[in-house]
Design a protein around this motif. Structure first.
Motif, PDB file in Angstrom:
ATOM      1  N   VAL A 265       0.847  -1.193   0.000  1.00  0.00           N
ATOM      2  CA  VAL A 265       0.000   0.000   0.000  1.00  0.00           C
ATOM      3  C   VAL A 265       0.883   1.244   0.000  1.00  0.00           C
ATOM      4  N   CYS A 266       0.817   1.993  -1.093  1.00  0.00           N
ATOM      5  CA  CYS A 266       1.539   3.260  -1.235  1.00  0.00           C
ATOM      6  C   CYS A 266       0.567   4.331  -1.713  1.00  0.00           C
ATOM      7  N   ALA A 267      -0.617   4.319  -1.148  1.00  0.00           N
ATOM      8  CA  ALA A 267      -1.732   5.103  -1.683  1.00  0.00           C
ATOM      9  C   ALA A 267      -1.865   6.485  -1.063  1.00  0.00           C
ATOM     10  N   GLY A 268      -0.828   6.993  -0.428  1.00  0.00           N
ATOM     11  CA  GLY A 268      -0.872   8.340   0.117  1.00  0.00           C
ATOM     12  C   GLY A 268      -1.994   8.511   1.119  1.00  0.00           C
TER      13      GLY A 268
ATOM     14  N   VAL B 136      -2.463  16.524   4.896  1.00  0.00           N
ATOM     15  CA  VAL B 136      -2.053  17.900   5.197  1.00  0.00           C
ATOM     16  C   VAL B 136      -1.790  18.610   3.868  1.00  0.00           C
ATOM     17  N   LYS B 137      -2.669  19.548   3.540  1.00  0.00           N
ATOM     18  CA  LYS B 137      -2.597  20.186   2.227  1.00  0.00           C
ATOM     19  C   LYS B 137      -1.433  21.175   2.152  1.00  0.00           C
ATOM     20  N   GLY B 138      -0.736  21.132   1.043  1.00  0.00           N
ATOM     21  CA  GLY B 138       0.279  22.121   0.733  1.00  0.00           C
ATOM     22  C   GLY B 138      -0.027  22.762  -0.601  1.00  0.00           C
TER      23      GLY B 138
ATOM     24  N   LEU C 203      -1.993  16.887  -1.237  1.00  0.00           N
ATOM     25  CA  LEU C 203      -2.224  16.411   0.128  1.00  0.00           C
ATOM     26  C   LEU C 203      -1.067  15.532   0.586  1.00  0.00           C
ATOM     27  N   ARG C 204      -0.321  16.031   1.559  1.00  0.00           N
ATOM     28  CA  ARG C 204       0.781  15.244   2.109  1.00  0.00           C
ATOM     29  C   ARG C 204       0.218  14.158   3.030  1.00  0.00           C
ATOM     30  N   PRO C 205       0.616  12.898   2.849  1.00  0.00           N
ATOM     31  CA  PRO C 205       0.177  11.844   3.773  1.00  0.00           C
ATOM     32  C   PRO C 205       1.077  11.834   5.010  1.00  0.00           C
TER      33      PRO C 205
ATOM     34  N   ASN D  79       4.337   1.232   2.546  1.00  0.00           N
ATOM     35  CA  ASN D  79       5.401   2.219   2.342  1.00  0.00           C
ATOM     36  C   ASN D  79       4.706   3.548   2.086  1.00  0.00           C
ATOM     37  N   THR D  80       4.433   4.276   3.158  1.00  0.00           N
ATOM     38  CA  THR D  80       3.590   5.470   3.025  1.00  0.00           C
ATOM     39  C   THR D  80       3.755   6.355   4.262  1.00  0.00           C
ATOM     40  N   GLY D  81       3.098   7.523   4.244  1.00  0.00           N
ATOM     41  CA  GLY D  81       3.126   8.406   5.398  1.00  0.00           C
ATOM     42  C   GLY D  81       4.384   9.251   5.496  1.00  0.00           C
ATOM     43  N   HIS D  82       4.959   9.637   4.344  1.00  0.00           N
ATOM     44  CA  HIS D  82       6.222  10.371   4.339  1.00  0.00           C
ATOM     45  C   HIS D  82       6.072  11.863   4.600  1.00  0.00           C
TER      46      HIS D  82
END
Length: 419
Positions: free
Chosen positions: A251-254, A273-275, A358-360, A380-383
């Protein structure tokens, strides 16, 4: 027979994960809902490969600033005050992670430094052109308080293996002569670099295809499931629904990973978290000469810059807690344009392209890399704000987890039948 892994999400972490897995001999299918990879959060970010930005946000000053900025529409950090259980639980875990601020900052710096070698090697091996610029990153500060805090952060970065040096106002001017304004001081990291994340992601996706990765673009993932030996993905494409079966799933779905993880029996407390960013087209020689070559971070406004080739200049930043909302707000874009006009008055800002992503983000600011509860499920997500910076090393780590986990899965699955 090769194990067949499916990677959900064609952003930077999905594409790097697919690349690392196919390099290790896995059969890989990458599923992306857009027509091309790298079209959402990996499309127009700040463009920095920035180990120097490894400081995690779980510091008491973040809460203080957030409260102060809450009623300012142009504030660097903005939170929709409407409570939701997701937002409240995330904030509670964010505050609970504050005692780990030092350790997590050091750990993030270590990951960022290690990630560089993979990024550069992959780009060279695959011939990826992505407007890469190795001119360093300059953080500048408008007052002593910000500069002094940066000095403490520098000590943590050094423990993570990243040297950077303090610079005077005169040195700031020498490093980037186009920057206007008066500043207290700065920190310069020669080893950091910049580039176009979309070009890198798209180029690496093409490399994946050459290596045998099957990419299913314009496939929307409706649901996922796994039983330890097989993984099942229901997708929608061209109005038709189909069910696909694989040996394992990554799962790398942001920001959409939270929903998929729940279907797989895992809790993944990612918050979107929007940038915002603007890409300023530099239409003439005067604008091109007035735009900086060195990448910048303005601590007061929390804005970062990158020069993308001769004729583009990217400015990005802000953090907005407002759920799964991709609206591009004029009152959030205008401060970015005004900042360019103030700091680089020679740039023509008539041709500006706004963007939001949208930053995950995990509450502790560290990416989630590794196995889930099921033997053939991986993440592999949540960076967060360092998706591109950390993506290569986390993909490398992920491949190690999958190799170990799928090997154990095969052994445990075969043992009863051969007993």
């Amino acid at each position: 027979m090769k194990k067949h892994m499916v990677v959900i999400g064609g952003g930077i972490t999905g594409v790097t994960s697919a690349y690392a897995l196919v390099q290790q001999g896995f059969e890989v299918t990458l599923i992306e809902k857009n027509r091309y990879p790298g079209m959402e959060t990996s499309y127009a970010n700040g463009g920095q490969l920035s180990a120097s930005n490894a400081e995690v946000w779980t510091h008491p000053s973040t809460i203080i600033k957030g409260l102060k900025w809450m009623l300012k529409s142009d504030a660097p950090l903005l939170m929709n005050p409407t409570p939701t259980w997701h937002k409240l639980s995330w904030m509670a875990e964010f505050m609970a992670a504050m005692p780990k601020y030092r350790d997590n900052t050091i750990a993030t710096a270590q990951l960022a430094v290690e990630s560089r070698a993979h990024h550069f090697a992959w780009a060279q091996a695959e011939g990826i052109e992505f407007d890469h610029k190795r001119e360093g990153i300059l953080h500048f500060y408008r007052d002593k308080k910000g500069f002094d805090h940066a000095g403490q952060v520098s000590k943590l970065l050094a423990q993570g293996g990243l040297p950077r040096r303090a610079v005077t106002p005169e040195e700031i001017k020498a490093i980037e002569p186009t920057l206007h304004g008066s500043y207290y001081g700065g920190y310069f990291t020669e080893s950091d670099s910049t580039g176009d994340i979309h070009k890198f992601t798209y180029g690496l996706a093409k490399a994946c295809e050459r290596l045998g990765v099957k990419i299913l673009n314009e496939h929307e993932v409706l649901s996922v499931a796994a039983n330890g030996q097989s993984a099942f993905v229901q997708v929608k494409h061209a109005g038709e629904t189909d069910s696909l079966t694989f040996d394992g799933i990554v799962v790398c779905a942001g920001v959409h990973g939270r929903r998929l993880a729940a279907q797989l029996g895992d809790r993944l407390n990612i918050y979107p978290v929007k940038g915002y960013s603007i890409t300023v087209n530099l239409p003439d020689g005067a604008s091109q000469a007035a735009a900086p070559q060195v990448s910048l971070l303005d601590d007061e406004t929390k804005l970062v810059t990158s020069r993308l080739g001769d004729d583009r200049f990217r400015v990005a930043g802000t953090a907005e807690f407002n759920g799964l909302n991709l609206d591009i707000r004029a009152d959030r874009i205008q401060p970015l344009i005004q900042w360019v006009n103030q700091c680089f008055p020679g740039i023509d800002t008539r041709k500006v392209v706004p963007w939001a992503g949208l930053r995950p983000m995990m509450p502790n600011m560290l990416p989630r890399v590794g196995p889930g509860k099921k033997a053939n499920v991986f993440y592999n997500t949540g960076h967060g704000h360092l998706g591109w910076t950390l993506s290569a090393i986390t993909a490398h780590q992920l491949a190690g987890h999958v190799m170990a986990g799928m090997k154990d899965n095969v052994r445990s699955f075969m043992t009863p039948a051969t007993a």
